[in-house]
Design a protein around this motif. Sequence first.
Motif, PDB file in Angstrom:
ATOM      1  N   LYS A 122     -10.330   2.496  14.173  1.00 11.40           N
ATOM      2  CA  LYS A 122     -10.607   1.056  14.133  1.00 11.40           C
ATOM      3  C   LYS A 122     -11.570   0.653  15.245  1.00 11.40           C
ATOM      4  CE  LYS A 122      -6.327  -0.640  12.002  1.00 11.40           C
ATOM      5  NZ  LYS A 122      -5.105  -1.455  12.231  1.00 11.40           N
ATOM      6  N   THR A 123     -11.357   1.222  16.423  1.00  9.02           N
ATOM      7  CA  THR A 123     -12.240   0.917  17.552  1.00  9.02           C
ATOM      8  C   THR A 123     -13.661   1.378  17.275  1.00  9.02           C
ATOM      9  OG1 THR A 123     -10.396   1.080  19.110  1.00  9.02           O
ATOM     10  CG2 THR A 123     -12.618   1.280  20.021  1.00  9.02           C
ATOM     11  N   ASN A 126     -15.269  -0.813  14.526  1.00  8.56           N
ATOM     12  CA  ASN A 126     -15.626  -2.124  15.063  1.00  8.56           C
ATOM     13  C   ASN A 126     -16.880  -2.046  15.931  1.00  8.56           C
ATOM     14  OD1 ASN A 126     -14.887  -4.997  15.394  1.00  8.56           O
ATOM     15  ND2 ASN A 126     -14.587  -4.442  17.534  1.00  8.56           N
ATOM     16  N   TYR A 129     -19.824  -1.711  13.637  1.00  9.68           N
ATOM     17  CA  TYR A 129     -20.091  -2.983  12.957  1.00  9.68           C
ATOM     18  C   TYR A 129     -20.813  -3.964  13.874  1.00  9.68           C
ATOM     19  CZ  TYR A 129     -19.188  -7.421  10.585  1.00  9.68           C
ATOM     20  OH  TYR A 129     -19.326  -8.644   9.983  1.00  9.68           O
TER      21      TYR A 129
END
Length: 428
Positions: A122-123, A126, A129
Amino acid sequence: MIGSITKTRNGRQFQINKRHTRKRLDVSELTLGMHIVELDRPWIESPFLFQGFLLESPDDIRMVQDVCSWVYVDVLEEEWQEHHGATAGKPQTRQRFVEKQEMAQQLTQANRTYQATKQQVKTLLNSAYLGQAMNMEGAKVAVKECVDRVIHNPNAILWLTRLKHQDEYTAEHSVNVCLLSIALGREMDLAPYELENIGICGLMHDIGKMKVPPEILNKPGPLDPQEFEEMARHTTYAKQLLMGRSDIYPGAVDVAYTHHERLDGKGYPRGLDASKISLFTRIVTVADAYDAMTSDRCYQKGMSSIDALKILNRHAGSQFDTDIARQFIAMIGLYPPGYLIEMTNGEVGIILSSDPGFSLKPKAIMVLGPDKEPQPERIINLANAPQDDRGEFYKAAGVFRSGTFGVHVNDYISKGLRIKGFEFCMQD
Protein backbone atom coordinates in the motif's frame (compact mmCIF):
# COMPACT_ATOMS: atom_id res chain seq x y z
CA MET A 1 2.04 -47.03 -1.17
CA ILE A 2 0.08 -43.76 -1.28
CA GLY A 3 1.67 -42.06 -4.23
CA SER A 4 4.60 -41.69 -6.57
CA ILE A 5 5.96 -38.47 -8.05
CA THR A 6 8.98 -37.36 -10.05
CA LYS A 7 11.06 -34.38 -8.94
CA THR A 8 14.19 -32.67 -10.19
CA ARG A 9 16.66 -31.41 -7.60
CA ASN A 10 19.82 -29.57 -8.62
CA GLY A 11 19.62 -31.04 -12.11
CA ARG A 12 19.15 -34.61 -10.80
CA GLN A 13 15.88 -36.48 -11.38
CA PHE A 14 14.32 -38.58 -8.63
CA GLN A 15 11.35 -40.91 -8.47
CA ILE A 16 9.77 -40.49 -5.02
CA ASN A 17 7.53 -43.25 -3.66
CA LYS A 18 5.53 -42.30 -0.57
CA ARG A 19 4.01 -44.55 2.07
CA HIS A 20 2.00 -43.66 5.16
CA THR A 21 3.25 -45.77 8.08
CA ARG A 22 4.06 -45.72 11.81
CA LYS A 23 7.26 -45.31 13.79
CA ARG A 24 7.98 -46.51 17.31
CA LEU A 25 9.46 -43.82 19.55
CA ASP A 26 10.60 -43.68 23.14
CA VAL A 27 8.37 -41.20 24.96
CA SER A 28 11.44 -39.02 25.62
CA GLU A 29 11.56 -38.33 21.84
CA LEU A 30 8.03 -36.92 21.59
CA THR A 31 7.50 -33.35 20.39
CA LEU A 32 4.47 -31.12 19.87
CA GLY A 33 2.46 -31.83 16.74
CA MET A 34 3.13 -35.58 16.58
CA HIS A 35 0.08 -37.79 16.12
CA ILE A 36 -0.05 -40.77 18.52
CA VAL A 37 -1.62 -43.86 16.91
CA GLU A 38 -0.71 -46.69 19.33
CA LEU A 39 0.44 -47.05 22.94
CA ASP A 40 2.61 -49.68 24.61
CA ARG A 41 -0.52 -50.88 26.44
CA PRO A 42 -4.23 -51.33 25.58
CA TRP A 43 -6.10 -48.05 25.16
CA ILE A 44 -8.63 -49.13 27.78
CA GLU A 45 -5.82 -49.18 30.37
CA SER A 46 -4.87 -45.58 29.57
CA PRO A 47 -6.46 -42.27 30.61
CA PHE A 48 -6.93 -41.23 26.97
CA LEU A 49 -10.45 -40.92 25.67
CA PHE A 50 -9.72 -41.40 21.96
CA GLN A 51 -7.65 -43.99 20.14
CA GLY A 52 -5.31 -41.65 18.29
CA PHE A 53 -4.68 -38.03 19.20
CA LEU A 54 -2.45 -35.04 18.46
CA LEU A 55 0.15 -33.82 20.96
CA GLU A 56 -1.00 -30.22 21.26
CA SER A 57 0.66 -29.04 24.48
CA PRO A 58 3.52 -29.89 26.88
CA ASP A 59 0.86 -31.30 29.22
CA ASP A 60 -0.16 -33.79 26.52
CA ILE A 61 3.44 -34.99 26.23
CA ARG A 62 3.87 -35.26 30.01
CA MET A 63 0.65 -37.28 30.31
CA VAL A 64 1.89 -39.79 27.71
CA GLN A 65 5.29 -39.97 29.42
CA ASP A 66 3.62 -40.67 32.78
CA VAL A 67 1.74 -43.64 31.34
CA CYS A 68 3.92 -45.13 28.59
CA SER A 69 7.51 -46.08 27.86
CA TRP A 70 7.07 -46.03 24.08
CA VAL A 71 4.38 -45.22 21.50
CA TYR A 72 3.81 -45.35 17.77
CA VAL A 73 3.39 -42.10 15.81
CA ASP A 74 2.30 -41.31 12.25
CA VAL A 75 5.13 -40.88 9.75
CA LEU A 76 5.37 -40.39 6.02
CA GLU A 77 8.06 -42.63 4.52
CA GLU A 78 9.66 -41.48 1.25
CA GLU A 79 11.89 -43.57 -0.97
CA TRP A 80 14.02 -41.37 -3.27
CA GLN A 81 15.45 -43.18 -6.28
CA GLU A 82 17.70 -41.23 -8.62
CA HIS A 83 17.48 -41.92 -12.35
CA HIS A 84 20.58 -41.94 -14.54
CA GLY A 85 19.20 -42.22 -18.07
CA ALA A 86 18.07 -45.81 -18.47
CA THR A 87 19.54 -46.88 -15.12
CA ALA A 88 18.53 -46.09 -11.57
CA GLY A 89 20.73 -45.50 -8.55
CA LYS A 90 20.31 -47.07 -5.11
CA PRO A 91 17.16 -45.72 -3.41
CA GLN A 92 17.44 -43.60 -0.26
CA THR A 93 14.75 -43.59 2.43
CA ARG A 94 13.56 -40.57 4.39
CA GLN A 95 11.01 -40.38 7.18
CA ARG A 96 8.94 -37.30 7.95
CA PHE A 97 6.73 -36.96 10.99
CA VAL A 98 3.14 -36.15 10.12
CA GLU A 99 1.87 -32.79 11.38
CA LYS A 100 5.05 -31.70 13.11
CA GLN A 101 3.86 -28.19 13.87
CA GLU A 102 0.60 -26.72 14.99
CA MET A 103 -1.36 -25.14 12.15
CA ALA A 104 -2.72 -22.63 14.64
CA GLN A 105 0.66 -21.07 15.30
CA GLN A 106 1.59 -21.21 11.63
CA LEU A 107 -1.57 -19.38 10.54
CA THR A 108 -1.14 -16.65 13.13
CA GLN A 109 2.46 -16.04 12.06
CA ALA A 110 1.52 -16.23 8.39
CA ASN A 111 -1.22 -13.66 8.86
CA ARG A 112 1.19 -11.22 10.50
CA THR A 113 3.51 -11.63 7.53
CA TYR A 114 0.64 -11.20 5.06
CA GLN A 115 -0.69 -8.05 6.71
CA ALA A 116 2.78 -6.50 7.04
CA THR A 117 3.50 -7.21 3.36
CA LYS A 118 0.15 -5.75 2.31
CA GLN A 119 0.93 -2.58 4.25
CA GLN A 120 4.29 -2.30 2.47
CA VAL A 121 2.53 -2.68 -0.88
CA LYS A 122 0.00 0.00 0.00
CA THR A 123 2.83 2.37 0.85
CA LEU A 124 4.60 1.66 -2.45
CA LEU A 125 1.39 2.01 -4.48
CA ASN A 126 0.57 5.30 -2.79
CA SER A 127 4.08 6.62 -3.46
CA ALA A 128 3.81 5.64 -7.12
CA TYR A 129 0.37 7.27 -7.39
CA LEU A 130 1.61 10.52 -5.85
CA GLY A 131 4.83 10.53 -7.83
CA GLN A 132 6.93 10.24 -4.68
CA ALA A 133 10.13 8.24 -4.22
CA MET A 134 9.46 4.57 -3.44
CA ASN A 135 11.28 3.07 -0.44
CA MET A 136 12.06 -0.55 -1.31
CA GLU A 137 13.86 -1.56 1.90
CA GLY A 138 10.67 -2.42 3.80
CA ALA A 139 9.38 -4.38 0.82
CA LYS A 140 12.58 -6.44 0.66
CA VAL A 141 12.30 -7.33 4.35
CA ALA A 142 8.65 -8.28 3.89
CA VAL A 143 9.40 -10.48 0.87
CA LYS A 144 12.20 -12.27 2.74
CA GLU A 145 9.70 -13.02 5.51
CA CYS A 146 7.23 -14.29 2.91
CA VAL A 147 9.88 -16.68 1.57
CA ASP A 148 10.58 -17.96 5.08
CA ARG A 149 6.88 -18.56 5.67
CA VAL A 150 6.32 -20.33 2.35
CA ILE A 151 9.34 -22.59 2.95
CA HIS A 152 8.20 -23.24 6.51
CA ASN A 153 4.54 -23.99 5.79
CA PRO A 154 3.17 -23.20 2.32
CA ASN A 155 -0.37 -24.23 3.26
CA ALA A 156 -0.59 -21.62 6.00
CA ILE A 157 0.50 -18.67 3.86
CA LEU A 158 -1.41 -19.76 0.73
CA TRP A 159 -4.55 -20.16 2.86
CA LEU A 160 -4.49 -16.40 3.31
CA THR A 161 -4.47 -15.69 -0.43
CA ARG A 162 -8.13 -16.81 -0.42
CA LEU A 163 -9.26 -14.12 2.01
CA LYS A 164 -9.92 -11.28 -0.38
CA HIS A 165 -11.53 -7.87 -0.09
CA GLN A 166 -12.78 -6.26 -3.30
CA ASP A 167 -11.98 -2.74 -2.07
CA GLU A 168 -8.33 -3.71 -1.53
CA TYR A 169 -7.91 -5.62 -4.77
CA THR A 170 -4.74 -4.01 -6.13
CA ALA A 171 -2.74 -4.35 -2.90
CA GLU A 172 -3.97 -7.86 -2.09
CA HIS A 173 -3.49 -9.00 -5.68
CA SER A 174 0.14 -7.86 -5.55
CA VAL A 175 0.75 -9.74 -2.30
CA ASN A 176 -1.05 -12.84 -3.58
CA VAL A 177 0.96 -12.92 -6.82
CA CYS A 178 4.12 -12.52 -4.73
CA LEU A 179 3.17 -15.46 -2.50
CA LEU A 180 1.92 -17.69 -5.31
CA SER A 181 5.10 -17.00 -7.30
CA ILE A 182 7.28 -17.86 -4.31
CA ALA A 183 5.31 -21.04 -3.66
CA LEU A 184 5.57 -22.07 -7.31
CA GLY A 185 9.28 -21.30 -7.30
CA ARG A 186 9.64 -23.53 -4.25
CA GLU A 187 7.90 -26.35 -6.14
CA MET A 188 10.43 -25.79 -8.94
CA ASP A 189 13.30 -26.09 -6.44
CA LEU A 190 14.55 -22.53 -6.83
CA ALA A 191 17.19 -21.44 -4.33
CA PRO A 192 16.11 -19.16 -1.41
CA TYR A 193 17.73 -16.09 -2.97
CA GLU A 194 15.86 -16.81 -6.22
CA LEU A 195 12.62 -17.07 -4.25
CA GLU A 196 13.29 -13.61 -2.81
CA ASN A 197 13.88 -12.25 -6.32
CA ILE A 198 10.72 -13.83 -7.73
CA GLY A 199 8.84 -12.48 -4.70
CA ILE A 200 9.95 -8.94 -5.51
CA CYS A 201 8.89 -9.49 -9.14
CA GLY A 202 5.43 -10.61 -8.04
CA LEU A 203 5.07 -7.78 -5.56
CA MET A 204 5.96 -5.09 -8.11
CA HIS A 205 4.44 -6.52 -11.29
CA ASP A 206 1.39 -4.21 -11.29
CA ILE A 207 3.01 -1.04 -9.90
CA GLY A 208 2.35 0.70 -13.23
CA LYS A 209 -1.41 0.59 -12.65
CA MET A 210 -0.98 3.51 -10.27
CA LYS A 211 -0.39 5.70 -13.34
CA VAL A 212 -3.60 4.55 -15.03
CA PRO A 213 -6.52 6.99 -14.48
CA PRO A 214 -8.72 5.72 -11.60
CA GLU A 215 -11.88 5.96 -13.70
CA ILE A 216 -10.38 3.37 -16.07
CA LEU A 217 -8.69 1.22 -13.43
CA ASN A 218 -11.91 0.94 -11.39
CA LYS A 219 -14.49 1.03 -14.20
CA PRO A 220 -17.45 -1.25 -13.26
CA GLY A 221 -17.78 -2.73 -16.73
CA PRO A 222 -15.92 -3.71 -19.91
CA LEU A 223 -13.32 -1.27 -21.22
CA ASP A 224 -13.78 0.26 -24.65
CA PRO A 225 -10.83 0.00 -27.10
CA GLN A 226 -9.33 3.35 -26.08
CA GLU A 227 -9.64 2.53 -22.37
CA PHE A 228 -8.08 -0.89 -22.88
CA GLU A 229 -5.19 0.72 -24.73
CA GLU A 230 -4.60 3.00 -21.75
CA MET A 231 -4.89 0.09 -19.29
CA ALA A 232 -2.34 -1.86 -21.33
CA ARG A 233 0.12 0.98 -20.83
CA HIS A 234 0.49 0.00 -17.16
CA THR A 235 3.35 -2.28 -18.23
CA THR A 236 5.18 0.65 -19.81
CA TYR A 237 4.44 2.86 -16.81
CA ALA A 238 5.92 0.15 -14.57
CA LYS A 239 9.09 0.07 -16.63
CA GLN A 240 9.40 3.85 -16.33
CA LEU A 241 8.89 3.72 -12.55
CA LEU A 242 11.41 0.94 -11.94
CA MET A 243 14.05 1.43 -14.62
CA GLY A 244 17.43 2.58 -13.36
CA ARG A 245 16.73 1.94 -9.67
CA SER A 246 19.72 0.49 -7.85
CA ASP A 247 17.67 -0.75 -4.86
CA ILE A 248 15.56 -3.33 -6.68
CA TYR A 249 16.26 -6.67 -8.33
CA PRO A 250 16.76 -5.78 -12.04
CA GLY A 251 14.63 -8.69 -13.20
CA ALA A 252 11.60 -7.04 -11.60
CA VAL A 253 11.70 -4.38 -14.32
CA ASP A 254 11.53 -7.04 -17.03
CA VAL A 255 8.68 -8.92 -15.31
CA ALA A 256 6.61 -5.75 -14.78
CA TYR A 257 7.11 -4.84 -18.45
CA THR A 258 6.47 -8.29 -19.97
CA HIS A 259 4.00 -10.17 -17.71
CA HIS A 260 1.21 -9.72 -20.31
CA GLU A 261 3.28 -11.16 -23.16
CA ARG A 262 2.30 -14.60 -24.50
CA LEU A 263 4.38 -17.50 -25.73
CA ASP A 264 2.56 -17.36 -29.08
CA GLY A 265 3.53 -13.70 -29.60
CA LYS A 266 -0.03 -12.36 -29.21
CA GLY A 267 0.55 -10.50 -25.94
CA TYR A 268 1.40 -6.90 -25.18
CA PRO A 269 3.08 -4.41 -25.13
CA ARG A 270 5.65 -5.73 -27.67
CA GLY A 271 4.23 -9.02 -28.94
CA LEU A 272 7.30 -11.00 -27.81
CA ASP A 273 7.58 -14.68 -28.64
CA ALA A 274 8.59 -17.47 -26.27
CA SER A 275 12.32 -17.05 -26.91
CA LYS A 276 12.28 -13.57 -25.35
CA ILE A 277 10.17 -14.29 -22.24
CA SER A 278 12.17 -15.01 -19.08
CA LEU A 279 11.56 -17.80 -16.54
CA PHE A 280 10.49 -15.36 -13.83
CA THR A 281 8.05 -13.66 -16.21
CA ARG A 282 6.51 -17.04 -17.05
CA ILE A 283 6.07 -17.83 -13.35
CA VAL A 284 4.52 -14.47 -12.47
CA THR A 285 2.23 -14.61 -15.53
CA VAL A 286 0.66 -17.85 -14.29
CA ALA A 287 0.31 -16.62 -10.70
CA ASP A 288 -1.11 -13.28 -11.90
CA ALA A 289 -3.71 -14.91 -14.15
CA TYR A 290 -4.88 -17.39 -11.50
CA ASP A 291 -5.31 -14.80 -8.75
CA ALA A 292 -7.07 -12.38 -11.10
CA MET A 293 -9.47 -15.06 -12.32
CA THR A 294 -10.40 -16.17 -8.79
CA SER A 295 -10.89 -12.63 -7.41
CA ASP A 296 -14.11 -10.63 -7.27
CA ARG A 297 -13.81 -7.36 -9.16
CA CYS A 298 -16.09 -4.35 -9.40
CA TYR A 299 -17.27 -5.58 -12.81
CA GLN A 300 -17.40 -9.36 -12.35
CA LYS A 301 -17.45 -12.14 -9.77
CA GLY A 302 -14.37 -14.33 -9.52
CA MET A 303 -14.53 -17.89 -10.82
CA SER A 304 -13.86 -21.04 -8.84
CA SER A 305 -10.35 -22.38 -8.42
CA ILE A 306 -11.05 -25.45 -10.55
CA ASP A 307 -12.42 -23.32 -13.42
CA ALA A 308 -9.34 -21.07 -13.28
CA LEU A 309 -7.05 -24.11 -13.33
CA LYS A 310 -8.93 -25.46 -16.36
CA ILE A 311 -8.23 -22.19 -18.21
CA LEU A 312 -4.54 -22.36 -17.31
CA ASN A 313 -4.43 -25.90 -18.66
CA ARG A 314 -6.39 -24.99 -21.81
CA HIS A 315 -4.01 -22.16 -22.69
CA ALA A 316 -0.80 -23.94 -21.70
CA GLY A 317 1.64 -23.77 -24.58
CA SER A 318 0.06 -20.69 -26.17
CA GLN A 319 -0.42 -18.14 -23.40
CA PHE A 320 1.28 -19.92 -20.51
CA ASP A 321 4.42 -22.03 -20.22
CA THR A 322 3.23 -25.65 -20.29
CA ASP A 323 5.54 -27.06 -17.60
CA ILE A 324 5.04 -24.09 -15.26
CA ALA A 325 1.25 -24.13 -15.68
CA ARG A 326 1.10 -27.85 -14.91
CA GLN A 327 3.31 -27.50 -11.85
CA PHE A 328 1.10 -24.66 -10.64
CA ILE A 329 -2.05 -26.76 -11.19
CA ALA A 330 -0.50 -29.62 -9.21
CA MET A 331 0.52 -27.22 -6.42
CA ILE A 332 -2.96 -25.69 -6.02
CA GLY A 333 -4.67 -29.07 -6.32
CA LEU A 334 -8.34 -30.02 -6.30
CA TYR A 335 -8.74 -29.03 -2.65
CA PRO A 336 -7.04 -25.65 -2.22
CA PRO A 337 -6.81 -24.24 1.32
CA GLY A 338 -9.37 -21.54 2.05
CA TYR A 339 -12.12 -23.03 -0.12
CA LEU A 340 -15.27 -24.77 1.13
CA ILE A 341 -15.75 -28.51 0.94
CA GLU A 342 -19.12 -30.26 0.97
CA MET A 343 -19.24 -33.88 2.09
CA THR A 344 -21.53 -36.58 0.72
CA ASN A 345 -23.48 -36.48 4.01
CA GLY A 346 -24.25 -32.78 3.42
CA GLU A 347 -21.85 -31.33 6.00
CA VAL A 348 -19.76 -28.32 4.95
CA GLY A 349 -16.26 -27.32 6.06
CA ILE A 350 -13.41 -24.95 5.29
CA ILE A 351 -10.36 -26.64 3.74
CA LEU A 352 -7.19 -26.16 5.78
CA SER A 353 -4.44 -28.24 4.22
CA SER A 354 -3.48 -31.81 3.42
CA ASP A 355 -0.76 -34.10 4.67
CA PRO A 356 2.13 -34.79 2.27
CA GLY A 357 1.04 -37.53 -0.10
CA PHE A 358 -2.66 -37.05 0.69
CA SER A 359 -3.56 -34.23 -1.70
CA LEU A 360 -6.96 -35.83 -2.38
CA LYS A 361 -7.72 -36.21 1.35
CA PRO A 362 -7.58 -32.74 2.92
CA LYS A 363 -8.11 -31.50 6.47
CA ALA A 364 -11.10 -29.26 7.04
CA ILE A 365 -12.89 -27.32 9.78
CA MET A 366 -16.45 -28.61 9.67
CA VAL A 367 -18.84 -25.70 10.26
CA LEU A 368 -22.26 -26.74 8.90
CA GLY A 369 -24.25 -29.86 9.59
CA PRO A 370 -26.12 -31.99 7.02
CA ASP A 371 -29.04 -29.53 7.24
CA LYS A 372 -26.65 -26.67 6.33
CA GLU A 373 -27.14 -25.16 9.79
CA PRO A 374 -24.17 -24.10 11.96
CA GLN A 375 -22.72 -26.85 14.13
CA PRO A 376 -19.90 -26.87 16.72
CA GLU A 377 -16.68 -26.47 14.75
CA ARG A 378 -14.27 -29.36 14.69
CA ILE A 379 -11.39 -30.55 12.51
CA ILE A 380 -11.41 -33.73 10.47
CA ASN A 381 -8.58 -35.19 8.40
CA LEU A 382 -9.81 -37.31 5.50
CA ALA A 383 -6.42 -39.04 5.43
CA ASN A 384 -7.38 -40.66 8.76
CA ALA A 385 -10.70 -42.02 7.39
CA PRO A 386 -12.95 -40.24 9.93
CA GLN A 387 -16.60 -41.22 10.38
CA ASP A 388 -19.67 -39.06 10.93
CA ASP A 389 -22.30 -39.50 13.65
CA ARG A 390 -23.96 -42.29 11.66
CA GLY A 391 -20.73 -44.24 11.37
CA GLU A 392 -20.32 -43.41 7.68
CA PHE A 393 -16.92 -42.44 6.30
CA TYR A 394 -16.57 -38.80 5.28
CA LYS A 395 -16.16 -38.36 1.51
CA ALA A 396 -15.79 -35.14 -0.47
CA ALA A 397 -18.66 -34.25 -2.79
CA GLY A 398 -17.60 -30.84 -4.09
CA VAL A 399 -15.46 -27.71 -3.62
CA PHE A 400 -16.94 -24.21 -3.53
CA ARG A 401 -15.89 -20.58 -3.20
CA SER A 402 -16.30 -18.61 0.01
CA GLY A 403 -19.88 -17.38 0.32
CA THR A 404 -21.52 -20.60 -0.87
CA PHE A 405 -24.02 -22.06 1.63
CA GLY A 406 -23.85 -18.70 3.43
CA VAL A 407 -20.37 -19.51 4.75
CA HIS A 408 -17.97 -16.61 4.37
CA VAL A 409 -14.41 -17.58 5.25
CA ASN A 410 -13.54 -13.97 6.08
CA ASP A 411 -16.21 -13.97 8.81
CA TYR A 412 -14.62 -16.92 10.54
CA ILE A 413 -11.21 -15.30 10.37
CA SER A 414 -12.39 -11.91 11.61
CA LYS A 415 -14.13 -13.34 14.66
CA GLY A 416 -11.21 -15.64 15.44
CA LEU A 417 -11.73 -19.39 15.50
CA ARG A 418 -11.45 -21.21 18.79
CA ILE A 419 -11.26 -24.90 18.04
CA LYS A 420 -9.52 -27.70 19.91
CA GLY A 421 -6.28 -28.34 18.06
CA PHE A 422 -6.67 -25.23 15.94
CA GLU A 423 -6.80 -22.31 18.35
CA PHE A 424 -5.80 -19.08 16.68
CA CYS A 425 -7.01 -15.56 16.19
CA MET A 426 -6.17 -13.84 12.92
CA GLN A 427 -6.50 -10.46 14.62
CA ASP A 428 -3.37 -10.99 16.73
